[in-house]
Design a protein around this motif. Structure first.
Motif, PDB file in Angstrom:
ATOM      1  N   ALA A 280       0.566  -1.142  -0.082  1.00  0.00           N
ATOM      2  CA  ALA A 280      -0.402   0.417   0.608  1.00  0.00           C
ATOM      3  C   ALA A 280       0.919   1.261  -0.313  1.00  0.00           C
ATOM      4  O   ALA A 280       2.188   1.303   0.448  1.00  0.00           O
ATOM      5  CB  ALA A 280      -0.958   0.106   1.238  1.00  0.00           C
ATOM      6  N   ALA A 281       0.140   2.349  -0.631  1.00  0.00           N
ATOM      7  CA  ALA A 281       1.228   3.406  -0.815  1.00  0.00           C
ATOM      8  C   ALA A 281       0.072   4.379  -0.551  1.00  0.00           C
ATOM      9  O   ALA A 281      -0.457   4.799  -1.273  1.00  0.00           O
ATOM     10  CB  ALA A 281       2.384   3.440  -1.966  1.00  0.00           C
ATOM     11  N   VAL A 282       1.192   6.043  -0.702  1.00  0.00           N
ATOM     12  CA  VAL A 282       0.373   7.368  -0.826  1.00  0.00           C
ATOM     13  C   VAL A 282       0.820   8.019  -1.817  1.00  0.00           C
ATOM     14  O   VAL A 282       1.717   8.156  -1.175  1.00  0.00           O
ATOM     15  CB  VAL A 282      -0.283   8.007   0.498  1.00  0.00           C
ATOM     16  CG1 VAL A 282      -1.301   9.451   0.231  1.00  0.00           C
ATOM     17  CG2 VAL A 282      -0.900   7.059   1.458  1.00  0.00           C
ATOM     18  N   VAL A 283       0.472   8.253  -2.749  1.00  0.00           N
ATOM     19  CA  VAL A 283       0.984   9.161  -3.903  1.00  0.00           C
ATOM     20  C   VAL A 283       0.735  10.228  -3.975  1.00  0.00           C
ATOM     21  O   VAL A 283      -0.882  10.166  -4.611  1.00  0.00           O
ATOM     22  CB  VAL A 283       1.475   8.192  -5.277  1.00  0.00           C
ATOM     23  CG1 VAL A 283       2.392   9.242  -6.211  1.00  0.00           C
ATOM     24  CG2 VAL A 283       2.404   6.886  -5.512  1.00  0.00           C
ATOM     25  N   GLU A 284       1.000  11.499  -4.367  1.00  0.00           N
ATOM     26  CA  GLU A 284       0.516  13.019  -4.738  1.00  0.00           C
ATOM     27  C   GLU A 284       0.765  12.952  -6.312  1.00  0.00           C
ATOM     28  O   GLU A 284       1.558  12.873  -6.369  1.00  0.00           O
ATOM     29  CB  GLU A 284       1.303  13.723  -3.911  1.00  0.00           C
ATOM     30  CG  GLU A 284       0.156  15.164  -3.614  1.00  0.00           C
ATOM     31  CD  GLU A 284       0.000  16.141  -2.464  1.00  0.00           C
ATOM     32  OE1 GLU A 284       1.437  15.835  -2.011  1.00  0.00           O
ATOM     33  OE2 GLU A 284      -0.102  16.803  -2.288  1.00  0.00           O
ATOM     34  N   ASP A 285      -0.543  13.782  -6.817  1.00  0.00           N
ATOM     35  CA  ASP A 285       0.316  14.001  -8.101  1.00  0.00           C
ATOM     36  C   ASP A 285       0.659  13.344  -8.973  1.00  0.00           C
ATOM     37  O   ASP A 285       1.474  13.093  -9.691  1.00  0.00           O
ATOM     38  CB  ASP A 285       0.247  15.262  -7.918  1.00  0.00           C
ATOM     39  CG  ASP A 285      -0.987  15.856  -7.418  1.00  0.00           C
ATOM     40  OD1 ASP A 285      -1.611  16.310  -7.111  1.00  0.00           O
ATOM     41  OD2 ASP A 285      -0.191  17.126  -7.065  1.00  0.00           O
ATOM     42  N   GLY A 286       0.913  11.273  -8.783  1.00  0.00           N
ATOM     43  CA  GLY A 286       1.064  10.918  -9.873  1.00  0.00           C
ATOM     44  C   GLY A 286       2.502  10.789  -9.463  1.00  0.00           C
ATOM     45  O   GLY A 286       3.752   9.960 -10.385  1.00  0.00           O
ATOM     46  N   ARG A 287       3.184  11.722  -8.628  1.00  0.00           N
ATOM     47  CA  ARG A 287       5.020  11.480  -8.850  1.00  0.00           C
ATOM     48  C   ARG A 287       4.950  11.724  -7.461  1.00  0.00           C
ATOM     49  O   ARG A 287       6.623  11.580  -7.706  1.00  0.00           O
ATOM     50  CB  ARG A 287       5.564  12.839  -9.550  1.00  0.00           C
ATOM     51  CG  ARG A 287       4.884  13.176 -10.898  1.00  0.00           C
ATOM     52  CD  ARG A 287       5.589  12.680 -12.044  1.00  0.00           C
ATOM     53  NE  ARG A 287       5.367  12.711 -13.188  1.00  0.00           N
ATOM     54  CZ  ARG A 287       6.317  12.628 -14.252  1.00  0.00           C
ATOM     55  NH1 ARG A 287       6.995  12.173 -13.837  1.00  0.00           N
ATOM     56  NH2 ARG A 287       5.304  12.134 -15.635  1.00  0.00           N
ATOM     57  N   LYS A 288       4.561  11.706  -6.717  1.00  0.00           N
ATOM     58  CA  LYS A 288       5.418  12.431  -5.373  1.00  0.00           C
ATOM     59  C   LYS A 288       4.633  10.772  -4.398  1.00  0.00           C
ATOM     60  O   LYS A 288       3.609  11.778  -4.211  1.00  0.00           O
ATOM     61  CB  LYS A 288       4.592  13.816  -4.758  1.00  0.00           C
ATOM     62  CG  LYS A 288       6.184  14.293  -3.755  1.00  0.00           C
ATOM     63  CD  LYS A 288       5.565  15.392  -2.993  1.00  0.00           C
ATOM     64  CE  LYS A 288       6.319  15.788  -1.423  1.00  0.00           C
ATOM     65  NZ  LYS A 288       5.597  16.870  -1.167  1.00  0.00           N
ATOM     66  N   VAL A 289       5.904  10.486  -3.766  1.00  0.00           N
ATOM     67  CA  VAL A 289       5.841   9.205  -2.554  1.00  0.00           C
ATOM     68  C   VAL A 289       5.547  10.038  -1.893  1.00  0.00           C
ATOM     69  O   VAL A 289       6.229   9.980  -0.620  1.00  0.00           O
ATOM     70  CB  VAL A 289       6.565   8.200  -2.651  1.00  0.00           C
ATOM     71  CG1 VAL A 289       6.416   6.729  -2.727  1.00  0.00           C
ATOM     72  CG2 VAL A 289       6.921   7.976  -4.257  1.00  0.00           C
ATOM     73  N   LEU A 290       4.363  10.187  -0.914  1.00  0.00           N
ATOM     74  CA  LEU A 290       4.476  10.139   0.641  1.00  0.00           C
ATOM     75  C   LEU A 290       4.372   8.837   1.716  1.00  0.00           C
ATOM     76  O   LEU A 290       5.116   9.150   2.618  1.00  0.00           O
ATOM     77  CB  LEU A 290       2.671  10.369   0.704  1.00  0.00           C
ATOM     78  CG  LEU A 290       2.387  11.719   0.232  1.00  0.00           C
ATOM     79  CD1 LEU A 290       1.096  12.475   0.359  1.00  0.00           C
ATOM     80  CD2 LEU A 290       3.201  12.859  -0.199  1.00  0.00           C
ATOM     81  N   SER A 291       4.286   7.508   0.722  1.00  0.00           N
ATOM     82  CA  SER A 291       4.287   6.698   2.154  1.00  0.00           C
ATOM     83  C   SER A 291       4.426   5.072   1.383  1.00  0.00           C
ATOM     84  O   SER A 291       3.996   5.656  -0.021  1.00  0.00           O
ATOM     85  CB  SER A 291       3.747   6.742   2.876  1.00  0.00           C
ATOM     86  OG  SER A 291       1.924   5.874   2.430  1.00  0.00           O
ATOM     87  N   SER A 292       5.517   4.235   1.511  1.00  0.00           N
ATOM     88  CA  SER A 292       5.197   3.258   0.476  1.00  0.00           C
ATOM     89  C   SER A 292       5.205   2.255   1.661  1.00  0.00           C
ATOM     90  O   SER A 292       6.593   1.940   1.669  1.00  0.00           O
ATOM     91  CB  SER A 292       6.133   3.285  -0.661  1.00  0.00           C
ATOM     92  OG  SER A 292       6.214   1.892  -1.646  1.00  0.00           O
ATOM     93  N   VAL A 293       4.333   0.950   1.799  1.00  0.00           N
ATOM     94  CA  VAL A 293       4.736   0.148   3.385  1.00  0.00           C
ATOM     95  C   VAL A 293       4.631  -0.980   1.656  1.00  0.00           C
ATOM     96  O   VAL A 293       3.779  -1.242   0.812  1.00  0.00           O
ATOM     97  CB  VAL A 293       3.620  -0.096   4.195  1.00  0.00           C
ATOM     98  CG1 VAL A 293       3.566  -1.511   4.450  1.00  0.00           C
ATOM     99  CG2 VAL A 293       3.822   1.615   4.624  1.00  0.00           C
TER     100      VAL A 293
END
Ligand code: KG4
Ligand code: ZN
Length: 336
Positions: A15-28
């Motif tokens: 699972a991950a959170v990505v902003e505007d397709g380019r910035k990884v806010l988190s990745s597990v």
């Protein structure tokens, strides 16, 4: 736009959170590889069960790592095809339920499209059009990315995927699953001139075939064992890797010329291969092609790449309904 992305197509619950397709806010990424290793490959039933057990916690960790709550998310992205259908179903049902409960869009993402999108996370300047070589455990594709969500497949494997060939050859030589990394390491200590291996012929010159090459290696290894001949697995690893890299590099350059591409992109687990990265780079430099390949942590399965591609699918108007289903086999061109 913040997308919470879910990936369960094989043996990684991610699972991950990505902003505007380019910035990884988190990745597990929670890998099940140790368990599957006991069986020499992925056991689909075990994969599905482990996804069920881990998906909630992995998602919670991804939100925590991004310091966000469910309410801060704008959409949920999920891998829905291709892959192990029972494994995909876990992610798809989880993502659909979550999106429904939050009243947010659920965006279906094609797994190979997301492997390509891993490059968008590392290279902000990269935009289509470009030529893509996708080499993973289950797929080998040469495709033209005309746009973020518009692909034309130029060639594909007629039999084994590149990663599958790496894994089977490695297993024959006693290396642990998944053998790609171990074979890459062994090859660095081997003599690549020791064994001459066949380069399989295919009708469409941009298609691939690795099963004959794989069988040639397996036969050679078994023969050495039966006759008790001296045999160094490092030499066979180096000879095999040299041959497979030669095929992948030559066909990529051929496709680039044919499509007049100026940029090439590598993607998928096998794009972590050290020799492939090195040789593709020098061949592209010689041919005046700009080459991108993902950092090692984004080559193998993860959800950050899904979050990236989901953004572009959403912009193209692709939203999954409550009837969204998992699909085991789906062409890169139809991933919508
Ligand atoms: O993309 P991926 O993580 O999963 C699929 O979507 O299939 O790819 C996994 C594949 C495995 O076959 C693994 O052995 C291979 O990528 N791989 C490598 C290397 N690292 C991973 N193959 C060759 N050299 C490597 N360094
Ligand atoms: Zn993959």
């Amino acid at each position: 736009m913040k997308i919470l992305a879910i990936e369960t197509s094989c043996d990684e619950t991610a699972a991950a959170v990505v902003e505007d397709g380019r910035k990884v806010l988190s990745s597990v990424v929670l890998s099940q590889v140790k368990e599957h290793r006991l069986y020499g490959g992925v056991v689909p039933e075990i994969a599905s069960r482990r996804h069920c057990e881990s998906i909630c916690q992995v998602t919670k960790s991804a939100l925590e790592e991004a310091a966000l709550s469910f309410e801060d998310i704008d959409a949920v992205g999920v891998t829905y095809a291709p892959g192990l259908v029972g494994a995909l179903l876990v992610g798809v049902n989880y993502a659909k339920s979550l999106a429904y409960a939050l009243q947010k869009p659920c965006i279906p993402v094609h797994h190979l499209r997301s492997h390509i999108a891993a490059n968008y996370l590392a290279f902000q300047e990269l935009t289509p059009p470009f030529l893509a070589l996708v080499v993973s455990g289950g797929h080998t594709h040469l495709a033209l990315a005309k746009d973020f969500t518009d692909f034309k497949v130029l060639g594909r494997t007629r039999d084994d995927a590149a990663g599958e060939a790496f894994d089977k050859v490695a297993r024959t030589m006693g290396m642990e699953y998944p053998g790609g990394i171990a074979l890459d390491k062994a090859a660095q200590r081997g003599n690549s001139e020791k064994y001459i291996l066949p380069i399989p012929k295919v009708e469409n010159p941009l298609d691939f075939s690795f099963s004959g090459l794989k069988t040639a290696v397996i036969n050679r290894v078994h023969k050495a064992e039966q006759k008790n001949e001296p045999f160094r697995k490092e030499d066979m690893a180096a000879s095999f890797q040299k041959t497979i890299c030669k095929i992948l590099v030559e066909k990529t350059l051929m496709a680039a010329e044919k499509t007049n591409s100026k940029t090439a992109v590598l993607a998928g687990g096998v794009s972590a291969n050290s020799q492939l990265r090195r040789e593709m780079k020098s061949a592209c430099d010689r041919a005046g092609l700009k080459l991108y390949f993902p950092p090692l942590n984004l080559c193998s399965d993860n959800a950050a790449m899904v979050g990236s591609q989901a953004f572009y699918e959403f912009k193209a108007g692709r939203i999954g309904g409550l009837n969204l289903n998992a699909i085991a086999t789906l062409s890169l061109e139809e991933g919508e």
